[in-house]
Design an enzyme around this catalytic site. Structure first.
Site, PDB file in Angstrom:
ATOM      1  CE1 TYR A 439       0.866  -0.076   4.388  1.00  0.00           C
ATOM      2  CE2 TYR A 439      -1.438  -0.519   4.837  1.00  0.00           C
ATOM      3  CZ  TYR A 439      -0.150  -0.346   5.279  1.00  0.00           C
ATOM      4  OH  TYR A 439       0.114  -0.454   6.623  1.00  0.00           O
ATOM      5  CD  GLU A 440      -0.688   4.971   1.804  1.00  0.00           C
ATOM      6  OE1 GLU A 440      -0.775   5.823   0.896  1.00  0.00           O
ATOM      7  OE2 GLU A 440      -1.640   4.670   2.535  1.00  0.00           O
ATOM      8  N   GLY A 441       1.439   2.856  -2.683  1.00  0.00           N
ATOM      9  CA  GLY A 441       2.315   2.696  -3.838  1.00  0.00           C
ATOM     10  C   GLY A 441       3.196   1.480  -3.640  1.00  0.00           C
TER      11      GLY A 441
END
Length: 595
Positions: A439-441
Site C-alpha cells: 500500500y501507498e504505492g
C-alpha cells in the site's frame, strides 16, 4: 516475551547521533530539549508496551466486526486504548500549536510512532491516517476548514481517512470514476465507491473525516481532472460538533491476510456532501502531501514490525534447546544447547539487527530533513533538506519494507515449526508487515518513482548533494583507524551507487525499459548505501564515547553490529549493481503469451 520498546536506542540516535539539540534555535526544536524528549520517549515506551502491545494478538484473533447498520466494532480493548491515547495527548505530538498540537519536531513524533507500530500495527494505523488527513487540510484547506476540522483531528477526537482507491483504479488514479456535482452553496454531492479504506468506519472516534478524490462534472480526464474533498461522517453543526449523518457509509470489510485489528472498508458515497479542498483539479497534488507522509510511515512500519519480530526471535533462540554447539556443549547440565549457539541462527539475528538499527537511523535522519525543510530560516538548508526528503522517501518506503519482510521471515524461521503456528507471535508479524510492501504505492512503483522522477529532479541536484556529503564524511574520517571498516565500506558502496546512477542516466533515457528493469536493484543499492552511511555516523558517535572513557557495553555492541553490516550485508550492493547494468533485453524478451 512481550515487546520491549528500544528506548535507549531512540535516545542515542536523537541525542548523540543526530544531535537534535543543536537546532534549538528553530521553532519546533525550541521546546525539544533532550530532557523533555527523553521523558516523552520513556512515557511512550511505557504506554505502547503496557497498553497497546497486549492488544496486538487480541486484534489479530478477533478482528473488526461489520454490522448490518453499516457500523463497525473494533476488537475488545481497542476503544478503551484509543481513549487513553487521546487523553495522553499522543496524536498531538507533532501537530501545530495553533490547532492544539504540541509543535514538537516530526522526528520526535516518529519515535512514538515506531513504538506504537511495533506494539500494535493495526491499532497505530488509526491515528496515523488521521495525522495524514490533518496534514492535507493544513496544507490545502481554507482557514474556515482548518479551524473547523484540525483541532479535532489533532486531538484524535475525530478520525481521518484517505479515500483514493476504487475497484478499477489503484496505482493509476487517472482511471478514477467517483464524481462530484456542485450544489450552488459551495458544497458538492459525491457519488462512487472506494475500496481498501483503512479506518474507514469504527467505534473509537466521535466523527470520521474522509478525504476523497473525485472528478467534478466536466473536469478533464486522467489525473489532471481530479479534485480533493472533505466528506465528514457527521456534518458539523453550527457549534462545530458532529451533526447530521452524511450519506457515506461502510458497505463491508475486507477479509485480509493481516492487520486484522484495522477496519479495511468498502466505502460507499451515495450523494454524500463534501467540500472542495484547495482549487478544482488540484486534488492529486494535495493528496500527495498525505501520501508522502504516509510513505514515510509505511517505511516505519517495516522497521517497527522487524524490531518486534527480532525481539521475539532472539528471546526464542535463547530459550529453545536443540542440538549442541559445534565447539562443544554450552549448556552441559541440560539435554541440549539453546539454538542461539548455532552460527546460522546467529546469521539471521545479526542480519536482522544490522538492518533494523541502521534502518531506524535512516528513518530518523530522513524525518529530521523534513523538519529542517520546514523550519530552517536558511534557504539553502531548506532546499537541501527538501531535496533529501523527496529523494529518500521512495527508498525509505520500498527498501525498508522489503527488509522488514525479510527480518520477519527470518524471525519465523528461527522459531522453526513453532513459528508456523499461531501459538507464537512470529506468524502475525509476518502477516501484518506484508501489506507494507503494497500500500501507498507498491515497492515497484516506489523504485520507478526513484529512478524516473526523483533522480533527475533539478538536474540530479539531490543525489549529487548526497554523494558530496558521503565524500566529505569519508574524507574527514579517513585517518581514523577505528573507523576504517566503516569509511572504506561506505566509500566502496557510494562508488557502486554512483556507477549505477551514471548507468541509469545514460541508458535509461535511451530506453525507458532499461530504467524500469534496473529500478528495484537501484533502490536496494541506494538503501544499502544509505544504511552504510548511517552505520558510519553511528560508529563515529559510539567510538567517540569509548575514546572518552565510557565503558558502557552499549557502544562496543554498536561497533560490532556495524562492522557485521559492512562485512556481511553491504556486499549485496555489488550484486544489485551487477544486475541493474544488464538492462532490460532479456527481461522483456519473451512475448506475453510465453508466460
Amino acid at each position: 516475551m512481550t515487546y520491549q520498546p528500544p528506548v535507549r536506542d531512540h535516545v542515542f540516535l536523537l541525542r548523540d547521533v543526530l544531535q537534535i539539540e543543536k537546532y534549538a534555535d528553530l521553532p519546533a526544536f525550541a521546546d525539544a530539549s533532550m530532557d523533555v524528549v527523553e521523558q516523552i520517549i520513556d512515557e511512550a515506551g511505557r504506554f505502547t508496551a503496557e497498553v497497546l502491545a497486549p492488544l496486538n494478538a487480541v486484534g489479530d484473533k478477533q478482528g473488526c466486526t461489520w454490522h448490518p447498520d453499516n457500523t463497525v466494532t473494533t476488537p475488545k480493548g481497542f476503544k478503551e486504548a484509543y481513549a487513553q491515547l487521546v487523553e495522553g495527548g499522543w496524536p498531538a505530538l507533532g501537530a501545530e500549536p495553533a490547532y492544539g498540537g504540541q509543535g514538537l519536531p516530526h522526528v520526535v513524533n516518529l519515535s512514538f510512532s515506531e513504538m506504537s507500530s511495533s506494539a500494535n500495527m493495526a491499532f497505530s494505523m488509526y491515528p496515523g491516517l488521521t495525522h495524514g488527513a490533518y496534514s492535507a487540510i493544513l496544507n490545502g484547506g481554507s482557514d474556515e476548514q482548518k479551524s473547523l476540522y484540525l483541532p479535532n483531528l489533532v486531538s484524535g477526537k475525530w478520525g481521518g481517512t484517505m479515500n483514493l482507491t476504487e475497484p478499477q483504479c489503484g496505482t493509476d488514479l487517472g482511471l478514477l470514476r467517483t464524481k462530484a456535482v456542485p450544489q450552488g452553496d459551495g458544497s458538492y454531492k459525491i457519488s462512487g465507491q472506494k475500496i481498501w479504506i483503512s479506518g474507514g468506519e469504527h467505534d473509537m472516534a466521535e466523527n470520521i473525516v474522509h478525504l476523497v478524490l473525485a472528478r467534478i462534472e466536466g473536469a478533464p480526464g486522467g489525473v489532471r481532472g481530479i479534485s480533493l474533498f472533505i466528506v465528514p461522517k457527521f456534518i458539523p453543526d453550527a457549534d462545530g460538533k458532529p451533526g447530521v449523518r452524511n450519506s457515506v457509509f461502510c458497505a463491508g470489510l475486507e477479509e485480509k491476510m493481516g492487520i486484522h485489528g484495522n477496519a479495511t472498508c468498502v466505502i460507499q458515497h451515495d450523494e454524500s456532501t463534501g467540500w472542495l479542498v484547495g482549487t478544482e483539479n488540484q486534488g492529486l497534488r494535495l493528496m500527495f502531501v498525505m501520501m508522502n507522509e504516509a510513505r514515510i510511515g509505511v517505511g516505519l512500519q517495516g522497521i517497527a514490525q522487524a524490531e518486534a519480530a527480532y525481539q521475539a526471535a532472539a528471546a526464542f533462540a535463547k530459550d529453545r534447546l536443540q542440538g549442541r554447539s559445534l565447539t562443544g556443549p554450552k549448556n552441559p547440565d541440560g539435554p541440549a544447547d539453546p539454538i542461539i549457539v548455532h552460527p546460522d541462527v546467529r546469521r539471521m539475528l545479526m542480519d536482522s539487527r544490522a538492518v533494523i538499527e541502521a534502518g531506524r537511523a535512516f528513518l530518523f535522519w530522513t524525518a529530521l530533513q523534513g523538519d529542517l525543510a520546514h523550519a530552517s530560516p536558511d534557504e539553502a538548508v531548506r532546499q537541501k533538506s527538501g531535496d533529501y526528503m523527496a529523494l529518500m522517501t521512495p527508498v525509505v518506503k520500498g527498501f525498508l519494507t522489503d527488509k522488514g519482510l525479510k527480518v520477519c521471515s527470518d524471525a519465523l524461521q528461527i522459531h522453526g515449526g513453532s513459528g508456523f503456528t499461531e501459538h507464537f507471535p512470529a506468524s502475525q508479524y509476518m502477516r501484518d508487515v506484508r501489506i507494507a510492501l503494497i500500500y501507498e504505492g507498491t515497492n515497484g512503483v516506489q523504485a520507478l518513482d526513484l529512478v524516473g522522477r526523483k533522480l533527475a529532479a533539478d538536474g540530479g541536484r539531490a543525489v549529487m548533494s548526497f554523494f558530496a556529503d558521503v565524500d566529505a564524511f569519508v574524507e574527514a574520517n579517513e585517518g581514523d583507524a577505528a573507523l576504517k571498516p566503516f569509511t572504506e565500506g561506505l566509500a566502496d558502496a557510494k562508488a557502486k551507487l554512483q556507477e549505477g546512477t551514471m548507468w541509469l542516466m545514460q541508458n535509461g533515457l535511451m530506453n525507458p525499459e532499461n530504467a524500469g528493469a534496473a529500478s528495484t536493484d537501484y533502490m536496494h543499492l541506494f538503501g544499502l548505501t544509505a544504511l552504510a552511511y548511517m552505520w558510519a555516523l553511528i560508529a563515529k558517535t559510539a567510538q567517540a564515547k569509548i575514546a572518552a572513557g565510557d565503558t558502557d557495553p552499549f557502544y562496543a555492541t554498536k561497533l560490532t553490529v556495524g562492522r557485521y553490516y559492512m562485512q556481511r550485508v553491504l556486499p549485496d550492493a555489488g550484486a544489485h549493481l551487477a544486475k541493474l547494468i544488464t538492462g532490460s533485453e532479456l527481461m522483456m524478451a519473451l512475448p506475453a503469451e510465453a508466460f
